[in-house]
Design an enzyme around this catalytic site. Structure first.
Site, PDB file in Angstrom:
ATOM      1  N   ASP A 141       0.778  -1.248   0.000  1.00 44.65           N
ATOM      2  CA  ASP A 141       0.000   0.000   0.000  1.00 44.65           C
ATOM      3  C   ASP A 141       0.808   1.296   0.000  1.00 44.65           C
ATOM      4  O   ASP A 141       1.807   1.401   0.706  1.00 44.65           O
ATOM      5  CB  ASP A 141      -0.852   0.085   1.267  1.00 44.65           C
ATOM      6  CG  ASP A 141      -1.541  -1.200   1.616  1.00 44.65           C
ATOM      7  OD1 ASP A 141      -1.563  -2.106   0.784  1.00 44.65           O
ATOM      8  OD2 ASP A 141      -2.052  -1.292   2.740  1.00 44.65           O
ATOM      9  N   GLU A 319     -10.300  -2.251   4.461  1.00 44.60           N
ATOM     10  CA  GLU A 319      -8.947  -1.766   4.760  1.00 44.60           C
ATOM     11  C   GLU A 319      -8.743  -0.385   4.144  1.00 44.60           C
ATOM     12  O   GLU A 319      -9.475   0.022   3.233  1.00 44.60           O
ATOM     13  CB  GLU A 319      -7.903  -2.711   4.147  1.00 44.60           C
ATOM     14  CG  GLU A 319      -8.001  -4.139   4.652  1.00 44.60           C
ATOM     15  CD  GLU A 319      -6.937  -5.069   4.079  1.00 44.60           C
ATOM     16  OE1 GLU A 319      -6.405  -5.873   4.824  1.00 44.60           O
ATOM     17  OE2 GLU A 319      -6.638  -4.986   2.872  1.00 44.60           O
TER      18      GLU A 319
END
Ligand code: FRU
Length: 601
Positions: A141, A319
């Site tokens: 990420d 998330e």
């Protein structure tokens, strides 16, 4: 019996002495593994890594004090690559690494070495030319994205010791134009509270936190501590701050700042400033929903509400949330956008990004669509953990996503690094008849990558039409733009080929109202059973389509119109694509304004 084991242990210790290397690295057997000892003399200890073996718990001590816990894949039988452990700060001291589960005959133990250089193949086959990648090691990420003093900061989930997910740390890079990135390596490193999972950063320009020292405004980074406890794990939220515009980061002394019992998945803080309430707001993912907190000082947080228990897609973990206000294009109206990434349960399996449009009053987010509606921000397989830069100039909302998928990200066939980010995307909000859509288009800077271009006369496509040698170079980095007009076809599309006959196929099926991307013949596909895929995005029926495609060796980002549909997919052709073949079925169509740009930074 005990004596027998003692003899075996003493014998193996003796053997260990033979295993010592000439560059002052001692190796000895301990009860549950191996102890490596050395006195650092050079900058790095080069760790020989075997990519696919199970990671081994490794405790690093300096003068008998624990300085780090890592999970390392020290090579047993085969060395796939080396990764550097920076030992320069411990020169002259005694460094020990205890590795549980490593055997004395492991190849890595013979090949460990100290070195002042770390050499690796930056230009390996699938390294893109204009997308952001970590210098080496695994990346997932994007984190901590904040714009401050002319620089875009991009932190990223990074494993500095291997090209597979482990040892999560925040890597750091900065850019003035979103294209050329200076890498600064590890910014926020694991500590005794855990490894460093995803999160966000802000510029605390009013010094609400009281952490500013001197003239420079303080930057605050919020991240998740992830700690393994027996067979399970715990997650809590940590704070780090920088008093020198992001160059160095200190951990807040009273970390963690937020804990929650009863939930192990509690992570990915996104912090934004809410102007109307003059407060900070934090979004946190908890299992399959989001919690919203507020704070006046960015340190003490109050839970205000939660969102999403019965909204959107729910077949996986929620998330990396995001929240921002956007002006609706061509109107005075503004709406709030709540982004929430989900894994698994994405539109085509694995991970994907969904979003909600609604209102936010500083405490509660209200979705204005039917709760069960699902809106996807990108319809490809490889667009995940999308979040935006805070504080970007001209109130722009520019985001970036990890260009991979948890279904196979760990298996993709690159070596020293794994995964790239997408190109930066500009998000705009457009009102359609009954709803709002978040458009997702390359940010304006991406056009600055255009180098040599080739314009091609209009083509009437009746069955098939080829454009050979689309680029003079073989970097595999190019952009194709064209319009499709005068459509009588039922299906039209194009294939991107390389010289080996491998191809990616992109086509528009009018009766189905779908855009398809087929990568089943795109090159290497068999490294994971989930990779080979045929995926679709929605197609609005129009007289004309404007298509833009960005290719960078191992990725294809497709945009229709101004980004009402985007589809991001990675590919691994054995050679770069360099031929375009348009086709039409059940009628004809015209390809107009076809331009091919070679792209480079
Ligand atoms: C999303 C994610 C986050 C987590 C991070 C760990 O891809 O699972 O929720 O913080 O990756 O690397």
């Amino acid at each position: 019996m005990k004596a027998y084991f003692k003899i075996v242990f003493i014998l193996s210790m003796a053997f260990a002495l033979f295993a010592c290397k000439s560059n002052n690295i001692k190796v000895e057997t301990i009860e549950d593994g191996i102890k490596i000892s050395l006195v650092p003399q050079k900058k790095f200890l080069l760790l020989p890594i075997e990519d696919k073996i199970k990671e081994m718990a490794s405790v690093v001590t300096v003068d008998a004090k624990v300085v780090a816990n890592y999970n390392l894949c020290l090579a047993q039988k085969q060395i796939d690559y080396y990764m550097p452990l920076d030992i320069s700060q411990w020169k002259g001291k005694t460094l020990e690494i205890k590795v549980v589960g490593l055997s004395l005959d492991a190849l890595s133990l013979k090949e460990l070495k100290q070195s002042d250089d770390f050499e690796y193949d930056y230009a390996e086959t699938y390294r893109p030319s204009y997308h952001f990648t970590p210098p080496y090691g695994w990346m997932n990420d994007p984190n901590g994205m904040v714009y401050y003093k002319g620089q875009y900061h991009l932190f990223y989930q990074w494993n500095p010791f291997g090209s597979r997910w482990e040892n999560m740390t925040w890597g750091h890079a900065t850019s003035r134009d979103l294209l050329i990135w200076d890498n600064h390596n590890g910014a926020i490193l694991p500590d005794t509270l855990g490894t460093i999972f995803s999160g966000s950063a802000v510029a605390d320009i009013y010094n609400t936190s009281g952490l500013q020292k001197g003239e420079e405004k303080v930057l605050l980074a919020f991240y998740t501590y992830h700690k393994t406890v027996g067979d399970t794990y715990e997650q809590s939220q940590g704070l780090a701050y920088s008093n020198n515009a992001g160059k160095n980061w200190n951990k807040y002394a009273k970390n963690p700042i937020i804990t929650k019992s009863g939930f192990k998945d509690f992570r990915d803080p996104k912090v934004v400033w809410h102007e109307d309430s003059q407060k900070w707001v934090m979004l946190l993912s908890v299992d399959h929903y989001i919690e919203i907190y507020s704070s006046s000082n960015a340190i003490d947080w109050t839970l205000e509400s939660d969102f999403g228990k019965n909204q959107g897609a729910h077949t996986g973990q929620w998330e990396c949330p995001d929240l921002f206000e956007l002006k609706v294009e061509n109107s005075n109206e503004s709406k709030w956008v709540l982004i929430c990434n989900i894994n698994p349960g994405g539109v085509h399996g694995g991970s994907a990004t969904q979003y909600f449009i609604g209102n936010f009053d500083g405490k509660t987010f209200t979705n204005q669509s039917t709760p069960s509606d699902v809106k996807w921000l990108d319809w490809g397989k490889d667009f995940y953990a999308a979040v935006t830069w805070g504080n970007a100039p001209q109130n722009r909302h520019i985001g970036i996503a990890w260009m991979s998928n948890w279904e196979y990200g760990k298996e993709v066939p690159s070596k020293y690094f794994r995964s790239a980010m997408t190109v930066p995307r500009q998000f705009t909000l457009v009102k359609t008849q009954s709803d709002y859509t978040l458009f997702n288009y390359p940010s304006s800077e991406v056009a600055d990558l255009r180098k040599r271009s080739k314009k091609i006369d209009n083509l009437i496509v009746d069955r098939e039409c080829n454009v050979d040698n689309i680029c003079q170079n073989t970097t595999g980095a190019f952009e194709i733009v064209f319009d499709v007009a005068n459509i009588s076809s039922e299906v039209f599309g194009f294939k991107l080929y390389n010289n080996k006959g491998q191809f990616s196929d992109i086509y528009f099926n009018i009766p189905e109202k779908k855009i398809w991307v087929d990568r089943r013949n795109s090159g290497k596909v068999d490294f994971s059973e989930n990779f080979s895929s045929l995926v679709y995005g929605p197609l609005e029926i129009k007289n004309n389509y404007q298509i833009r495609i960005l290719v960078d060796k191992a990725s294809i980002e497709l945009f229709e119109g101004n980004g009402q549909v985007s589809m991001t997919n990675i590919v691994f052709p054995d050679e770069a694509y360099n031929r375009l073949s348009f086709y039409s079925k059940g009628g004809t169509c015209e390809i107009k304004n076809l331009t091919i740009y070679e792209l480079a930074k």
